[in-house]
Design a protein around this motif. Structure first.
Motif, short mmCIF file in Angstrom:
data_model
loop_
_atom_site.label_atom_id
_atom_site.label_comp_id
_atom_site.label_asym_id
_atom_site.label_seq_id
_atom_site.Cartn_x
_atom_site.Cartn_y
_atom_site.Cartn_z
N ILE A 116 -2.50 20.69 -1.30
CA ILE A 116 -3.89 20.50 -0.84
C ILE A 116 -4.65 19.68 -1.87
CG2 ILE A 116 -5.04 22.55 -1.76
CD1 ILE A 116 -6.40 22.83 0.92
N THR A 149 -3.45 17.35 -3.84
CA THR A 149 -3.08 15.93 -3.82
C THR A 149 -3.83 15.17 -2.74
OG1 THR A 149 -1.21 16.47 -2.43
CG2 THR A 149 -0.77 16.18 -4.77
N SER A 150 -4.13 15.86 -1.64
CA SER A 150 -4.83 15.13 -0.58
C SER A 150 -6.27 14.84 -0.96
CB SER A 150 -4.74 15.91 0.73
OG SER A 150 -5.30 17.17 0.56
N MET A 151 -6.75 15.45 -2.05
CA MET A 151 -8.12 15.16 -2.50
C MET A 151 -8.14 14.04 -3.53
SD MET A 151 -9.57 18.91 -3.24
CE MET A 151 -9.27 20.26 -2.15
N PHE A 152 -6.98 13.61 -3.96
CA PHE A 152 -6.92 12.58 -4.99
C PHE A 152 -7.63 11.32 -4.53
CE2 PHE A 152 -3.29 13.31 -8.12
CZ PHE A 152 -3.61 14.65 -8.21
N PRO A 153 -8.35 10.68 -5.43
CA PRO A 153 -8.83 9.35 -5.08
C PRO A 153 -7.61 8.42 -5.00
CG PRO A 153 -9.74 10.08 -7.20
CD PRO A 153 -8.75 11.11 -6.76
N VAL A 208 -7.33 5.41 -5.21
CA VAL A 208 -7.30 4.31 -6.18
C VAL A 208 -6.57 4.72 -7.45
CG1 VAL A 208 -9.48 4.76 -7.38
CG2 VAL A 208 -8.70 2.43 -7.06
N SER A 209 -6.60 6.02 -7.79
CA SER A 209 -5.97 6.40 -9.05
C SER A 209 -4.45 6.35 -8.97
CB SER A 209 -6.45 7.77 -9.53
OG SER A 209 -6.07 8.77 -8.63
N ILE A 210 -3.88 6.33 -7.76
CA ILE A 210 -2.43 6.09 -7.70
C ILE A 210 -2.13 4.63 -7.39
CG2 ILE A 210 -1.91 8.47 -7.01
CD1 ILE A 210 -1.00 7.08 -4.31
N VAL A 241 5.21 3.59 0.85
CA VAL A 241 5.37 4.63 -0.17
C VAL A 241 4.02 5.21 -0.61
CG1 VAL A 241 6.19 5.11 -2.51
CG2 VAL A 241 7.64 3.85 -0.92
N MET A 293 2.36 7.50 1.89
CA MET A 293 2.90 8.85 1.99
C MET A 293 2.03 9.84 1.21
SD MET A 293 5.51 8.74 3.87
CE MET A 293 6.53 10.16 3.56
N SER A 294 1.32 9.34 0.18
CA SER A 294 0.55 10.25 -0.66
C SER A 294 -0.56 10.94 0.12
CB SER A 294 -0.03 9.51 -1.86
OG SER A 294 -1.11 8.71 -1.45
N LEU A 349 1.65 12.68 3.85
CA LEU A 349 2.52 13.84 3.69
C LEU A 349 1.74 15.16 3.57
CD1 LEU A 349 5.50 14.26 3.76
CD2 LEU A 349 5.59 14.04 1.29
N PRO A 350 0.75 15.25 2.66
CA PRO A 350 0.00 16.51 2.59
C PRO A 350 -0.64 16.86 3.93
CG PRO A 350 -0.71 15.02 0.84
CD PRO A 350 0.29 14.28 1.66
N LEU A 351 -1.16 15.82 4.58
CA LEU A 351 -1.79 16.00 5.89
C LEU A 351 -0.82 16.63 6.87
CD1 LEU A 351 -4.30 15.13 7.59
CD2 LEU A 351 -3.06 13.06 8.11
#
Lengths: 300, 277
Positions: free
Chosen positions: B111, B113-117, B119-121, B143, B146-147, B150-152
């Motif tokens: 959960i 990871t799905s909040m990650f901005p 842009v930071s990856i 790829v 997927m970030s 996938l969590p979704l």
């Protein structure tokens, strides 16, 4: 898989943010192949030379988050109340409410750019010549309006789901006790949808903090008045200044993390504030609500 | 008294009309504008007259390369959805049924990871992909997508699997199925509606993606539709081709709107499943 696509890049970003741009190698005179290690310089720079742009982006991001989330919440709750009252036409409303959600943010950026065009419909309606999409204060307002349009219906949808599970008897009891509509709203509706609403607001905040597409397309890249932290980091990276770009990305990540933490504290305090009488089931519901909202938010 | 009573009955419908107008007016304006001739693109009448499909022809003229961009979007969003669903089905089943250490931690991580901005990856990946020559490739867009996909998908499916009673597999296993067979023959068919809903939501998210596609491509031929539209150029330098932008916007949005209209009940159920329980 998640480790590969999320955690590894994040660590890479952390590492990358400690390096500076490729400079001239003093020995050979060629551009060196390796990036020099500069330690925390990319971070300390935000307090000196590169600081203006960073802090501008920081305050823009903050302003957009606070204002849009506030407006979205108010409009969303109002929409949910209207939909809750209306019995017929619900299918129509539900379908139309999903339209702003389904339109890609990039397209809605274009759409609003067209509406806010100098000869566009917005100026006709306002009856004035406002240069919305030029750099300036009006541009901020344009971004806020476009974002609120896209996401407020969605908050409405989620709040509606919360409203529909409030038992009718509660309101009947209140009516018998002579509570006015406003009092019913304030003392029954709001507290009962509050957990779901708070979670929705949290996730909207986190989403607004990473805003990119909308200002990028509606106003443009490198526009002072609307540049957000995401835009700044992306811009630096596309100009091959990976070090500062990563530093900004890491700072944005920390910002998001802090806000999330603050909200968890707030939500936690809320749970405790109820005197610990909440049953496990209720708490579970809250969490599941969070999950559903989260899911929804990613797509929004 | 009767007047206020009538109003009381009517007010909700006035409200409903307001909500519908609020949601649809800008979209309507996009459709109308896309149907105007270039000469009267700045007209502010509510209906396009005369009706013209010039903009749609312009969008599909070979010089814009828009059909290619649509195809790119379809490929990227399609593969992202398929991969995310495949991986998420197994992960979510494990999350919903099996008990193992650190399960809570893993769920929290997913959960989070799905909040990650994004842009930071994107920034470090951009550097990595530049180094290994992946810029302007499909995998460079799939790829990173997927970030968020996938969590979704994992969350969505975990909820669906949790709603299905344990007894289903137990009964199947009593009847001689292995756990794997029970999963394949009993769970997957029963979870099909859930998987389908997840697929729609994931696809819409991947189709709408912009930042990754923008950063990972610099060749027009590899751009996805959302990026391509944002870069449409007019006949002259200072002219923004609003007509064809609107037409392209309608084309990109129409599949989603149709999906939403067809499956609205299911999408709403998927989006609010937990919230309403």
């Amino acid at each position: 898989m998640l480790t590969i696509v999320v955690i590894y890049p994040t660590l890479m970003a952390l590492n990358e943010s400690l390096y500076g741009p490729k400079g001239l190698d003093p020995k050979t005179g060629f551009i060196s192949n390796t990036e020099p290690f500069v330690g925390l310089k990319n971070y300390t720079d935000i307090f000196t030379q590169a600081g203006d742009r960073f802090w501008n982006a920081f305050w823009n991001t903050t302003l957009f988050t606070v204002v849009t989330v506030l407006l979205e919440t108010v409009i969303g709750v109002a929409m949910a109340l209207i939909m809750h009252k209306a019995f017929r036409g619900r299918a129509v409303v539900r379908a139309s409410i999903l339209v702003p959600w389904a339109i890609p943010t990039a397209i809605s950026g274009l759409l609003w750019r067209w509406i806010f065009n100098a000869d566009g419909i917005a100026n006709v309606l306002v009856g004035q010549q406002v240069l919305w999409t030029a750099d300036g204060f009006a541009a901020k307002i344009a971004v806020i309006i476009a974002d609120v349009w896209k996401t407020a219906p969605f908050i409405g949808l989620l709040v509606l789901a919360g409203l529909q599970v409030i038992p009718k008897e509660v309101y009947e009891a209140a009516r018998i006790d002579g509570a006015s509509a406003l009092r019913q709203f304030w003392h029954i509706t709001l507290p009962l949808v509050k957990p779901a609403l708070l979670v929705a607001v949290l996730f909207r905040c986190l989403d607004a903090l990473r805003m990119f597409d909308l200002p990028y397309i509606l106003i443009g890249a490198q526009k002072n008045s609307v540049e957000t932290l995401s835009m700044l980091a992306q811009n630096e990276a596309s100009n091959v200044r990976f070090g500062p770009a990563s530093a900004y990305a890491v700072l944005l990540f920390l910002y998001v993390f802090l806000i999330a933490l603050a909200f968890v504290r707030l939500l936690g305090a809320d749970l405790v504030g109820d005197g610990g009488v909440r049953s496990g089931r209720e708490r579970r519901t809250g969490r599941r609500g969070a999950v559903a909202l989260r899911r929804a938010e990613v797509t929004a | 008294m009767t007047l206020t009573a009538t109003w009381r009955r009517r007010l909700p419908y006035v409200g409903v009309a307001a909500v519908v107008a609020y949601c649809l007016a800008p979209f309507y304006w996009m459709v109308v504008s896309s149907l105007r001739r270039n000469d009267d693109i700045f007209s502010t009448s509510l209906f396009p007259s005369p009706l013209s499909f010039d903009n749609y022809q312009a969008v599909f003229s070979p010089s814009q390369g828009f059909s290619r961009a649509l195809l790119n979007s379809l490929i990227v969003a399609g593969i992202t959805t398929a991969l995310a669903l495949l991986l998420a089905t197994f992960t979510a089943y494990a999350m919903a049924r099996l008990d193992f250490r650190f399960k809570r931690l893993i769920l929290t991580l997913i959960i989070a990871t799905s909040m990650f901005p994004v842009v930071s990856i994107v920034v470090p990946l951009l550097k990595l992909f530049t180094d290994i020559g992946w810029i302007n490739t499909y995998q460079a867009m799939i790829v990173p997508s997927m970030s968020f996909a996938l969590p979704l998908a994992v969350w969505n499916l975990t909820t669906f699997f949790r709603q299905m009673p344990d007894e289903l597999e137990h009964a199947a296993m009593v009847d001689g199925c292995t756990r794997g067979q029970a999963f394949r023959r009993i769970i997957i068919p029963l979870a099909a509606p859930g998987i389908f809903t997840t697929a729609i939501i994931t696809f819409i998210a991947a189709w709408n993606e912009f930042l990754i596609a923008l950063s990972m491509t610099n060749k027009p031929g590899m751009q996805t539709a959302t990026v391509a539209i944002s870069k449409f150029s007019g006949a002259t330098t200072y002219q923004t081709p609003f007509g064809s932008q609107m037409a392209a916007g309608v084309i990109v949005t129409i599949p989603l709107v149709i999906m939403v209209l067809l499956f609205q009940r299911r999408i709403v159920a998927g989006l609010t499943a937990g919230a309403a329980k």
